[in-house]
Design a protein around this motif. Structure first.
Motif, PDB file in Angstrom:
ATOM      1  N   GLN A 131       0.822  -1.209   0.000  1.00  0.00           N
ATOM      2  CA  GLN A 131       0.000   0.000   0.000  1.00  0.00           C
ATOM      3  C   GLN A 131       0.856   1.259   0.000  1.00  0.00           C
ATOM      4  O   GLN A 131       0.572   2.222  -0.704  1.00  0.00           O
ATOM      5  N   LEU A 132       1.901   1.260   0.804  1.00  0.00           N
ATOM      6  CA  LEU A 132       2.799   2.408   0.878  1.00  0.00           C
ATOM      7  C   LEU A 132       3.723   2.453  -0.336  1.00  0.00           C
ATOM      8  O   LEU A 132       3.851   3.471  -1.013  1.00  0.00           O
ATOM      9  N   PHE A 133       4.353   1.342  -0.651  1.00  0.00           N
ATOM     10  CA  PHE A 133       5.321   1.269  -1.740  1.00  0.00           C
ATOM     11  C   PHE A 133       4.709   1.690  -3.076  1.00  0.00           C
ATOM     12  O   PHE A 133       5.280   2.496  -3.808  1.00  0.00           O
ATOM     13  N   ASP A 134       3.539   1.153  -3.381  1.00  0.00           N
ATOM     14  CA  ASP A 134       2.929   1.399  -4.695  1.00  0.00           C
ATOM     15  C   ASP A 134       2.527   2.852  -4.912  1.00  0.00           C
ATOM     16  O   ASP A 134       2.408   3.291  -6.059  1.00  0.00           O
ATOM     17  N   GLN A 135       2.330   3.612  -3.853  1.00  0.00           N
ATOM     18  CA  GLN A 135       1.987   5.031  -3.996  1.00  0.00           C
ATOM     19  C   GLN A 135       3.119   5.825  -4.628  1.00  0.00           C
ATOM     20  O   GLN A 135       2.900   6.910  -5.152  1.00  0.00           O
TER      21      GLN A 135
ATOM     22  N   ARG B 245       9.292  -4.667  -1.587  1.00  0.00           N
ATOM     23  CA  ARG B 245       7.852  -4.471  -1.408  1.00  0.00           C
ATOM     24  C   ARG B 245       7.297  -5.732  -0.757  1.00  0.00           C
ATOM     25  O   ARG B 245       7.635  -6.836  -1.149  1.00  0.00           O
ATOM     26  N   CYS B 246       6.422  -5.552   0.233  1.00  0.00           N
ATOM     27  CA  CYS B 246       5.827  -6.675   0.953  1.00  0.00           C
ATOM     28  C   CYS B 246       4.351  -6.800   0.585  1.00  0.00           C
ATOM     29  O   CYS B 246       3.546  -5.937   0.933  1.00  0.00           O
ATOM     30  N   GLU B 247       4.035  -7.869  -0.088  1.00  0.00           N
ATOM     31  CA  GLU B 247       2.657  -8.103  -0.539  1.00  0.00           C
ATOM     32  C   GLU B 247       1.714  -8.424   0.616  1.00  0.00           C
ATOM     33  O   GLU B 247       0.548  -8.057   0.594  1.00  0.00           O
TER      34      GLU B 247
END
Length: 133
Positions: free
Chosen positions: A62-66, A99-101
């Motif tokens: 959620q944080l990474f993809d932003q 990134r952690c899914e």
């Protein structure tokens, strides 16, 4: 000619501010709370190979993809940023490389060597706080 130079400088300044905007919004020294877990790293979302002895972190999707421009995770503006993880009076500094899914928004996944600096790995998951450096 001077007007042209001023316009080019203004455009360059504006472009750098726009490209820096996502990172600027995470500059807060505010402490986040989430779960700390560990994983076996390899080729991370930032395009770097890491091992279990590296001081790295995987942030929640959620944080990474932003902060992934154009969908290319290798260009993520969080890659290479450092964070400090705090747990039970101990702290360590790690670099964002993955990134952690499975993580929730403020969770962090780290290699077992990092986890072991802060907690007993047999617990598997523990609550911690962290902040951007």
């Amino acid at each position: 000619m001077q007007s042209f130079i001023n316009i080019v400088l203004a455009i360059a300044t504006t472009a750098s501010l726009v490209s820096a905007a996502p990172a600027a919004s995470i500059e807060s020294r505010q402490s986040m709370t989430g779960d700390l877990t560990y994983y076996a790293p390899g080729l991370g979302a930032c395009g770097v190979y890491n091992s279990e002895s590296d001081s790295i972190a995987a942030l929640s999707w959620q944080l990474f993809d932003q902060y992934t421009p154009g969908g290319n995770p290798n260009a993520n503006t969080l890659c290479g940023r450092q964070i400090q993880i705090n747990l039970g009076g101990k702290s360590t500094i790690v670099t964002v490389e993955d990134r952690c899914e499975a993580c929730q928004l403020n969770d962090i996944d780290v290699p077992i060597a990092v986890f072991s600096q802060l907690a007993d790995p047999t617990v598997g998951r523990t609550q911690m706080t962290w902040n951007w450096l």
